[in-house]
Structure formats: C-alpha cells, structure tokens
Design an enzyme around this catalytic site. Structure first.
Site, short mmCIF file in Angstrom:
data_model
loop_
_atom_site.label_atom_id
_atom_site.label_comp_id
_atom_site.label_asym_id
_atom_site.label_seq_id
_atom_site.Cartn_x
_atom_site.Cartn_y
_atom_site.Cartn_z
N ASP A 37 -4.70 4.73 -7.10
CA ASP A 37 -3.59 3.79 -7.06
C ASP A 37 -3.19 3.47 -8.51
OD1 ASP A 37 -2.01 1.28 -6.82
OD2 ASP A 37 -2.66 1.35 -4.73
N GLN A 101 3.24 -4.28 3.38
CA GLN A 101 3.43 -2.84 3.14
C GLN A 101 4.65 -2.63 2.24
OE1 GLN A 101 4.04 -0.42 6.67
NE2 GLN A 101 3.64 1.49 5.54
N HIS A 107 -0.97 4.82 4.80
CA HIS A 107 -2.03 5.05 3.83
C HIS A 107 -3.12 4.01 3.99
CE1 HIS A 107 1.02 2.42 2.08
NE2 HIS A 107 0.03 1.79 1.46
N PHE A 108 -4.31 4.40 3.59
CA PHE A 108 -5.45 3.49 3.54
C PHE A 108 -5.81 3.24 2.09
CE2 PHE A 108 -5.70 4.93 7.86
CZ PHE A 108 -6.26 3.87 8.56
N HIS A 109 -6.05 1.97 1.77
CA HIS A 109 -6.55 1.59 0.45
C HIS A 109 -8.08 1.58 0.49
CE1 HIS A 109 -2.74 -0.45 -1.04
NE2 HIS A 109 -2.51 -0.45 0.25
P1 AMP Z 1 1.21 -0.88 0.34
O1 AMP Z 1 1.79 -2.08 -0.35
O2 AMP Z 1 0.08 -1.18 1.27
O3 AMP Z 1 2.31 -0.09 1.00
O4 AMP Z 1 0.54 -0.01 -0.78
C1 AMP Z 1 1.23 0.83 -1.63
C2 AMP Z 1 0.32 1.09 -2.77
O5 AMP Z 1 0.81 2.20 -3.47
C3 AMP Z 1 0.21 -0.06 -3.78
O6 AMP Z 1 -1.14 -0.45 -3.94
C4 AMP Z 1 0.81 0.52 -5.05
O7 AMP Z 1 0.13 0.06 -6.18
C5 AMP Z 1 0.61 2.00 -4.83
N1 AMP Z 1 1.55 2.88 -5.52
C6 AMP Z 1 2.90 2.72 -5.62
N2 AMP Z 1 3.43 3.77 -6.28
C7 AMP Z 1 2.40 4.61 -6.58
C8 AMP Z 1 2.30 5.86 -7.25
N3 AMP Z 1 3.37 6.48 -7.76
N4 AMP Z 1 1.07 6.42 -7.39
C9 AMP Z 1 -0.03 5.80 -6.90
N5 AMP Z 1 0.01 4.62 -6.25
C10 AMP Z 1 1.20 4.03 -6.09
#
Ligand code: AMP
Length: 144
Positions: A37, A101, A107-109
């Site tokens: 991330d 989101q 996606h999974f964190h």
């Molecule tokens: P969500 O808010 O659960 O949809 O998570 C999206 C995640 O993607 C967040 O933790 C962001 O920091 C991450 N993110 C956004 N753009 C990128 C990117 N280009 N590469 C890696 N992670 C990203």
C-alpha cells in the site's frame, strides 16, 4: 449508491493489474496480485487483489474467486508475520464509500500492528518513501 456501482476498468488497481501503473509487487500468479500500500498505515501494510474478478466489493465475486483470494490473504499475512514479527495483524476489507472504501476493485488490507507504535487511521497516511517500501517488500518476499 457505491455498494452497487458497476465495475470501472479504469480504477487504479485495474491499471496496476494491466501494468499501466507501477506498484511494489510482493506476489503474483495468473489469479492473484499482492503489493505494498503506497499510503501505509504501518510498516508492511499491503493489499491483495484478484486479477480476473471484476468485483467492486465482497458481494460480486464468485465463491471460487473468493476462495483463491482469501487463501492468498492467509499466505501473504503469514509472510508478513514471519518477516516483520508484528504483535498483531489486522485484516480489513471495506464495502462501499460509506464504509470507507476508496478503490472499487475488491481488495483485502493486511496491516501489521506493532505494540507501542502508531497505527495511522484508514486513508490518513501520507505516501511512503518508495525505497523504504521496497526494503520492507523484500523482507516479506523472502518469507513467501
Ligand atoms: P480502500 O479505502 O479500502 O478502498 O483502500 C484503498 C487502499 O489503496 C488505500 O489504503 C490506499 O492507500 C491504497 N492505494 C491507493 N492507490 C494506491 C496505489 N497506486 N498503489 C498502492 N496502494 C494504493
């Protein structure tokens, strides 16, 4: 309502899958991609996605695809555990804008938690230094 959005092939994770956007990759198969991330909540925060499933959230992925994805989450989390030795590991997954989101490709964190260290809240962190991300990613890869 963002829980029912159609899948947008121009979302940022679709671009990463196509190679149109860079990422710090941890693991890749025909089905699965895991990467760091770029706005990490802690050191080692990474994401796992299914490459073929055009699913915006948990409610529009097939059971087979979800099985592959969740199995990969367990594998990557085990590598995070072995390589970074956190005190705990948070697995997070958000459905819909109201739930937090921001990227509408399921996606999974995987968020390692270190006792005594600050864990940034979701969406609040600044961008990580690319070299530091790569150093952490290399540690995780060696445990895969
Ligand atoms: P969500 O808010 O659960 O949809 O998570 C999206 C995640 O993607 C967040 O933790 C962001 O920091 C991450 N993110 C956004 N753009 C990128 C990117 N280009 N590469 C890696 N992670 C990203």
């Amino acid at each position: 309502m963002s829980l029912n959005l159609p899948y947008d092939p121009e979302n940022i994770f679709a671009k990463i899958i196509r190679g149109d956007m860079p990422c710090t990759k941890l693991f890749e198969t025909d089905e699965i991609l895991a990467f760091m991330d770029v706005f990490p909540q802690t050191q080692g925060h990474c994401l796992v996605i299914h490459k073929q499933a055009t699913a915006t959230n948990l409610f529009n992925i097939s059971a087979d695809e979800l099985f592959a994805l969740s199995t990969a989450v367990q594998k990557i989390a085990a590598a995070v555990k072995a390589s970074l030795n956190p005190d705990g590991i948070r697995i997070a997954q958000f459905n819909g804008e109201a739930a937090g989101q921001t990227v509408f490709h399921l996606h999974f964190h995987i968020i390692p938690i270190y006792q005594g260290n600050t864990t940034k809240s979701h969406g609040s962190g600044g961008p990580a230094d690319t070299d530091e991300l790569e150093i952490t990613a290399q540690k995780i890869r060696t445990a895969l």
